[in-house]
Design a protein around this motif. Structure first.
Motif, PDB file in Angstrom:
ATOM      1  N   UNK A  63       0.845  -1.194   0.000  1.00 12.22           N
ATOM      2  CA  UNK A  63       0.000   0.000   0.000  1.00 12.22           C
ATOM      3  C   UNK A  63       0.884   1.250   0.000  1.00 12.22           C
ATOM      4  N   UNK A  64       1.223   1.719  -1.182  1.00  8.96           N
ATOM      5  CA  UNK A  64       2.061   2.913  -1.321  1.00  8.96           C
ATOM      6  C   UNK A  64       1.355   4.117  -0.711  1.00  8.96           C
ATOM      7  N   UNK A  65       0.052   4.225  -0.904  1.00  9.68           N
ATOM      8  CA  UNK A  65      -0.729   5.336  -0.345  1.00  9.68           C
ATOM      9  C   UNK A  65      -0.610   5.370   1.180  1.00  9.68           C
ATOM     10  N   UNK A  66      -0.743   4.201   1.819  1.00 11.79           N
ATOM     11  CA  UNK A  66      -0.637   4.120   3.274  1.00 11.79           C
ATOM     12  C   UNK A  66       0.747   4.562   3.745  1.00 11.79           C
ATOM     13  N   UNK A  67       1.780   4.131   3.054  1.00  8.12           N
ATOM     14  CA  UNK A  67       3.143   4.505   3.428  1.00  8.12           C
ATOM     15  C   UNK A  67       3.397   5.990   3.170  1.00  8.12           C
ATOM     16  N   UNK A  68       2.881   6.521   2.090  1.00  7.42           N
ATOM     17  CA  UNK A  68       3.068   7.943   1.781  1.00  7.42           C
ATOM     18  C   UNK A  68       2.415   8.822   2.846  1.00  7.42           C
ATOM     19  N   UNK A  69       1.259   8.393   3.346  1.00  5.82           N
ATOM     20  CA  UNK A  69       0.492   9.190   4.304  1.00  5.82           C
ATOM     21  C   UNK A  69       0.809   8.864   5.759  1.00  5.82           C
ATOM     22  N   UNK A  70       1.803   8.032   6.019  1.00  7.25           N
ATOM     23  CA  UNK A  70       2.090   7.545   7.364  1.00  7.25           C
ATOM     24  C   UNK A  70       2.491   8.668   8.318  1.00  7.25           C
ATOM     25  N   UNK A  71       1.800   8.757   9.442  1.00  4.13           N
ATOM     26  CA  UNK A  71       2.148   9.679  10.534  1.00  4.13           C
ATOM     27  C   UNK A  71       1.836   8.983  11.859  1.00  4.13           C
ATOM     28  N   UNK A  72       2.399   9.485  12.939  1.00  3.66           N
ATOM     29  CA  UNK A  72       2.131   8.979  14.295  1.00  3.66           C
ATOM     30  C   UNK A  72       2.286   7.464  14.402  1.00  3.66           C
ATOM     31  N   UNK A  73       3.309   6.911  13.761  1.00  5.41           N
ATOM     32  CA  UNK A  73       3.526   5.466  13.750  1.00  5.41           C
ATOM     33  C   UNK A  73       4.683   5.089  14.673  1.00  5.41           C
ATOM     34  N   UNK A  74       4.769   3.817  14.982  1.00  8.07           N
ATOM     35  CA  UNK A  74       5.946   3.240  15.626  1.00  8.07           C
ATOM     36  C   UNK A  74       6.670   2.435  14.550  1.00  8.07           C
ATOM     37  N   UNK A  75       7.879   2.864  14.205  1.00 10.26           N
ATOM     38  CA  UNK A  75       8.680   2.178  13.194  1.00 10.26           C
ATOM     39  C   UNK A  75       9.838   1.499  13.912  1.00 10.26           C
ATOM     40  N   UNK A  76       9.989   0.200  13.688  1.00 10.17           N
ATOM     41  CA  UNK A  76      11.011  -0.587  14.375  1.00 10.17           C
ATOM     42  C   UNK A  76      12.030  -1.090  13.358  1.00 10.17           C
ATOM     43  N   UNK A  77      13.307  -0.918  13.690  1.00  9.42           N
ATOM     44  CA  UNK A  77      14.444  -1.439  12.921  1.00  9.42           C
ATOM     45  C   UNK A  77      15.060  -2.534  13.762  1.00  9.42           C
ATOM     46  N   UNK A  78      14.955  -3.779  13.294  1.00  9.14           N
ATOM     47  CA  UNK A  78      15.471  -4.924  14.039  1.00  9.14           C
ATOM     48  C   UNK A  78      16.620  -5.551  13.256  1.00  9.14           C
ATOM     49  N   UNK A  79      17.814  -5.492  13.817  1.00  8.51           N
ATOM     50  CA  UNK A  79      18.999  -6.081  13.189  1.00  8.51           C
ATOM     51  C   UNK A  79      19.033  -7.578  13.452  1.00  8.51           C
ATOM     52  N   UNK A  80      19.626  -8.333  12.538  1.00 11.48           N
ATOM     53  CA  UNK A  80      19.766  -9.766  12.750  1.00 11.48           C
ATOM     54  C   UNK A  80      20.801 -10.094  13.832  1.00 11.48           C
ATOM     55  N   UNK A  81      21.405  -9.078  14.418  1.00 12.95           N
ATOM     56  CA  UNK A  81      22.302  -9.285  15.562  1.00 12.95           C
ATOM     57  C   UNK A  81      21.524  -9.374  16.869  1.00 12.95           C
TER      58      UNK A  81
END
Length: 114
Positions: A63-81
């Protein structure tokens, strides 16, 4: 000792199928050197925004539209370490271009280690 190789990126619990090469600048306190005539060096502090950049393939279920309009989110970056960070109150930065890949950039509050 294992080194970082892959990252799992999620937003509000939804996984992005990102390509290799995702990066995370944690943000937080940035220091700028302030050299003085007597040879000493001090510094000035400012707040730097975090930045998570990744590329995802354009697929029918993305969903490109959902990603373009994304606000107030929790974005997590999880390393394989096993290390993980979250950007709270995250939002999409810049406009989103569509092609074979969709390049995304997120920012928000300084990243916190989980």
């Amino acid at each position: 000792m294992k080194h970082h190789g892959r990252a799992i990126i999620t937003y509000n619990g939804k996984r992005l199928r990102s390509k290799p090469g995702a990066t995370l600048n944690l943000g937080g306190t940035s220091r700028t050197p302030d050299p003085l005539d007597d040879g000493s060096v001090g510094y000035a502090e400012s707040t730097a925004a975090p930045e998570l950049t990744c590329a995802v393939p354009l697929t029918a279920d993305l969903s490109v539209q959902e990603l373009r309009d994304l606000t107030d989110a929790n974005v997590v970056f999880e390393s394989d370490t096993g290390k993980s960070w979250v950007i709270r109150d995250a939002f999409t930065v810049d406009t989103v271009s569509v092609g074979a890949d969709v390049t995304l950039k997120f920012s928000g509050q300084p990243a916190e280690e989980l």
